[in-house]
Design an enzyme around this catalytic site. Sequence first.
Site, short mmCIF file in Angstrom:
data_model
loop_
_atom_site.label_atom_id
_atom_site.label_comp_id
_atom_site.label_asym_id
_atom_site.label_seq_id
_atom_site.Cartn_x
_atom_site.Cartn_y
_atom_site.Cartn_z
N LYS A 223 8.42 -0.37 42.30
CA LYS A 223 8.41 0.77 41.37
C LYS A 223 7.28 0.63 40.33
O LYS A 223 6.55 1.58 40.04
CB LYS A 223 9.76 0.88 40.68
N CYS A 277 6.87 7.06 31.60
CA CYS A 277 6.84 6.14 32.74
C CYS A 277 5.46 5.52 32.95
O CYS A 277 5.28 4.32 32.84
CB CYS A 277 7.26 6.89 34.00
#
Length: 425
Positions: A223, A277
């Site tokens: 991720k 993010c």
Amino acid sequence: MPVDQGHLTGARVYEQGIAVIGLGYIGLPTCAAIAAHRIGVVGVDVNPRTVDAINRGEAPIVEPDLDQAVEGAVASGFLRASTEVPEADVFLLAVPTPFADGHKPDLSFVEAATHSIAPRLRGGEVVILESTSPPGTTRRISEWLSELRPDLTFPHQSDTPDVHLAHCPERVLPGRIMIEIVANDRVVGGLTPSCAEAAAELYRVFCKGEIVLTDATTAEMVKLTENAFRDVNIAFANELANVCGVLDLNVWEVISHANRHPRVNILSPGPGVGGHCIAVDPWFIVAAAPDQSKLIQTARSINDDRPMAVVQNVIDATSGLAAPVVACLGLAFKADIDDLRESPARQVVKSLAQVEGLQVLAVEPHVEELPDDLAALENVELSSAESALERADVVVLLVDHTSFRSIPASALGNRPVIDTRGLWR
Ligand code: SAJ
């Protein structure tokens, strides 16, 4: 919790249902996606207003098609929200993982969520971490839980633990969440292979993408790698914009022609990288291996320098004007969303407001009022695009919202235009 037994023939039956901890941009859509398959879900959040809104069938955040999905899930009886953690077959943690001072990962929300589920464990549950997390976090949850519940075994202690633990990082794009939550492939990393398999069963219920199994630390790194890749690619585009500025070339034309090569795919320059993010997650890699992540660190600083470069361009364009009026088009962190948090556009507006004598007309069609920090500034005003374009000496395009695309060149006139997104190139 209600369970449609027939629907789950051949698969695990979630008699106690699913508890999703954290009802933000990931947790709430995940609740709705699971409930749509007639599995009982309790969404848990510390904010009672969030809980009340969901129980009325309303989505407290703006995301295409989420409202409808939440309304349907609540009306069907398969979704309810609570401030209390219930007993459940699966606990899915979807809480924020920001960074603290010095860009160090802040795991306090993950730790708090772990504490909240510990008293509910009886043995046989699956705990899934979806929050983007530094390598080793899933194992830490296992260790925390074993301290809190010495009566149970966890996967860092045993290959046949009482409670299974896995990481399945969310990877949906804001603006397309309800599509991607079903369509995207998922990487499920278990602390043991049976943990991965147990967690994968839940994703097979609502995901149409492929479910790939691995270990927990690899999934954590996967991720972080995805978001660091995007950050480095955007930094490359921003560096090209800086280079083309010196050479007096149109960077959009350079990138668009280069991208015609079958193995080149450069992203777009802009006023900086916002959101919760891409500008955060690369730091988790840096914190884990600072000496080996120079490229990632450089990319971060190239992207972080962009808002002030835009401010400098505006200052240059307004030099000589006693009381310049600047139209800033867009405040959101990216196109066609209403999310103004961690937005480079907002940072540009705030910095411009510090310039003596300068007036900012902020245009953001997705909000009704300015956020408090901008509303407190006397020389910043929320304006319509028409009015801002009528009054401004300089126009700065900060967000490529679709509605700005149709602004005709005639409305821009001969005044200086700083198009940070290449919308009117
Ligand atoms: N941006 C550019 N140029 C580009 C693309 C984006 O300047 O070519 C800027 C945007 O304007 C924005 C920022 O980058 O300010 C981030 O936007 P984004 O659309 O790249 O990403 P997010 O933060 O909305 O979502 C990302 C996604 N990650 C990847 O595409 C690898 C999403 O799939 C993740 O689930 C999400 O982060 C997350 O939650 O981690």
